[in-house]
Design a protein around this motif. Sequence first.
Motif, short mmCIF file in Angstrom:
data_model
loop_
_atom_site.label_atom_id
_atom_site.label_comp_id
_atom_site.label_asym_id
_atom_site.label_seq_id
_atom_site.Cartn_x
_atom_site.Cartn_y
_atom_site.Cartn_z
N UNK A 104 2.21 -15.36 -1.04
CA UNK A 104 3.02 -15.04 0.14
C UNK A 104 2.19 -14.50 1.30
N UNK A 105 1.03 -13.93 1.01
CA UNK A 105 0.18 -13.39 2.08
C UNK A 105 -0.56 -14.49 2.85
N UNK A 106 -0.55 -15.72 2.30
CA UNK A 106 -1.35 -16.81 2.87
C UNK A 106 -0.51 -17.85 3.60
N UNK A 107 0.78 -17.59 3.80
CA UNK A 107 1.67 -18.59 4.41
C UNK A 107 1.22 -18.96 5.82
N UNK A 108 0.85 -17.97 6.62
CA UNK A 108 0.42 -18.27 7.98
C UNK A 108 -0.93 -18.97 7.99
N UNK A 109 -1.82 -18.51 7.15
CA UNK A 109 -3.15 -19.13 7.08
C UNK A 109 -3.05 -20.61 6.75
N UNK A 151 -2.52 8.48 24.87
CA UNK A 151 -1.50 9.52 24.83
C UNK A 151 -1.72 10.41 23.61
N UNK A 152 -0.90 11.43 23.50
CA UNK A 152 -1.13 12.51 22.53
C UNK A 152 -1.29 12.04 21.09
N UNK A 153 -0.43 11.13 20.64
CA UNK A 153 -0.48 10.71 19.25
C UNK A 153 -1.32 9.45 19.04
N UNK A 154 -2.28 9.24 19.93
CA UNK A 154 -3.05 8.00 19.93
C UNK A 154 -3.67 7.65 18.57
N UNK A 155 -4.27 8.64 17.92
CA UNK A 155 -5.00 8.36 16.69
C UNK A 155 -4.13 8.48 15.44
N UNK A 156 -2.86 8.88 15.66
CA UNK A 156 -1.96 9.02 14.51
C UNK A 156 -1.69 7.65 13.89
N UNK A 157 -1.90 7.54 12.61
CA UNK A 157 -1.63 6.29 11.92
C UNK A 157 -2.77 5.29 11.98
N UNK A 158 -3.81 5.60 12.79
CA UNK A 158 -4.92 4.66 12.91
C UNK A 158 -5.68 4.54 11.59
N UNK A 159 -5.81 5.66 10.88
CA UNK A 159 -6.48 5.64 9.57
C UNK A 159 -5.77 4.72 8.60
N UNK A 160 -4.44 4.76 8.64
CA UNK A 160 -3.64 3.91 7.75
C UNK A 160 -3.87 2.43 8.07
N UNK A 161 -3.91 2.12 9.36
CA UNK A 161 -4.15 0.74 9.78
C UNK A 161 -5.54 0.28 9.35
N UNK A 162 -6.54 1.13 9.53
CA UNK A 162 -7.91 0.76 9.13
C UNK A 162 -8.02 0.59 7.62
N UNK A 163 -7.27 1.40 6.86
CA UNK A 163 -7.24 1.22 5.41
C UNK A 163 -6.61 -0.10 5.02
N UNK A 164 -5.56 -0.50 5.77
CA UNK A 164 -4.93 -1.80 5.53
C UNK A 164 -5.93 -2.92 5.81
N UNK A 170 -10.97 -6.76 1.46
CA UNK A 170 -11.37 -6.73 0.04
C UNK A 170 -10.64 -7.78 -0.80
N UNK A 171 -9.34 -7.97 -0.52
CA UNK A 171 -8.50 -8.79 -1.40
C UNK A 171 -8.19 -10.17 -0.85
N UNK A 172 -7.85 -10.25 0.45
CA UNK A 172 -7.31 -11.51 0.98
C UNK A 172 -8.21 -12.25 1.95
N UNK A 173 -9.04 -11.52 2.69
CA UNK A 173 -9.80 -12.17 3.77
C UNK A 173 -11.12 -11.43 3.98
N UNK A 174 -12.12 -11.84 3.23
CA UNK A 174 -13.42 -11.14 3.28
C UNK A 174 -14.11 -11.31 4.64
N UNK A 175 -13.69 -12.30 5.40
CA UNK A 175 -14.32 -12.58 6.70
C UNK A 175 -13.70 -11.79 7.85
N UNK A 176 -12.61 -11.07 7.59
CA UNK A 176 -11.91 -10.36 8.66
C UNK A 176 -12.81 -9.30 9.30
N UNK A 177 -12.87 -9.35 10.62
CA UNK A 177 -13.71 -8.43 11.39
C UNK A 177 -12.82 -7.62 12.33
N UNK A 178 -13.32 -6.51 12.82
CA UNK A 178 -12.58 -5.78 13.86
C UNK A 178 -13.12 -6.23 15.20
#
Length: 257
Positions: A104-109, A151-164, A170-178
């Motif tokens: 299901x994670x590869x439908x768009x790809x 804005x004030x909460x700029x970095x809130x949740x950024x760690x969670x996104x980077x972990x995703x 690691x699992x689905x797309x080893x070539x993914x870059x920022x």
Amino acid sequence: MGKIIAIANQKGGVGKTTTTVNLAASLGVLEKKVLLIDADPQANATSGLGIDVEGIEKGTYQLLEHTASAADTIVETDSPNVDLIPAHIDLVAIEIELVDKDNREYMMKEAIGHLRDSYDFILIDCAPSLGLLTLNALTAADSVMIPIQCEYFALEGLGKLLNTVKSVQKIHNTELDIEGMLLTMYDSRLRLSNQVVEEVKKHFADMVFDTIIQRNVKLSEAPSYGESIIKYDASSKGASNYLNLANEILNKHKAKV
């Protein structure tokens, strides 16, 4: 071969759609062939390019369900060199409908991989969540651009996104870059805006784009006319910012080739 960039942040209101639409339009006027994929059920990128959302019969939903080919879902826009795979509110059901499907994670790809040969850039406007839609976009993409509002909460949740992102790498797309972090809604008069810029650059250094998107009334007005900032007011500060961003990406892309 075209590059696929997902524009993602699970926080709403950070400028994801504004960035996707106006970056696409800017790359288009710089004579690059661009496909914008609206992967947000709110369909703001679709309406922001002047397409009637209610008239959509085939779009991202059908693409991910594999009930329509990519060719069947692509529509032309008024922006030079910019095509669109539109979204509709029905896309909100896709998370539930894909949950029991294999790969299901590869439908768009699977659905858009062959389009690389037809476009210089494919930009995916992600939903403000870290759900299956965003996961599909990150799995299909070569890189991810992260808008961060000054804005004030700029970095809130950024760690969670980077972990995703790390998990996808690691699992689905080893070539993914920022691709980079893009500072948006910047107001030089505000001390807080300047503090956020300093903080983000201190923590992420080379990962932050040199271009900063400033607060601009014209940028806010353009979507209500179904136009990109380039079409709505090419002389505005917002248009200048996004053209600078497009050039920065093109220069970065050339350096890697």
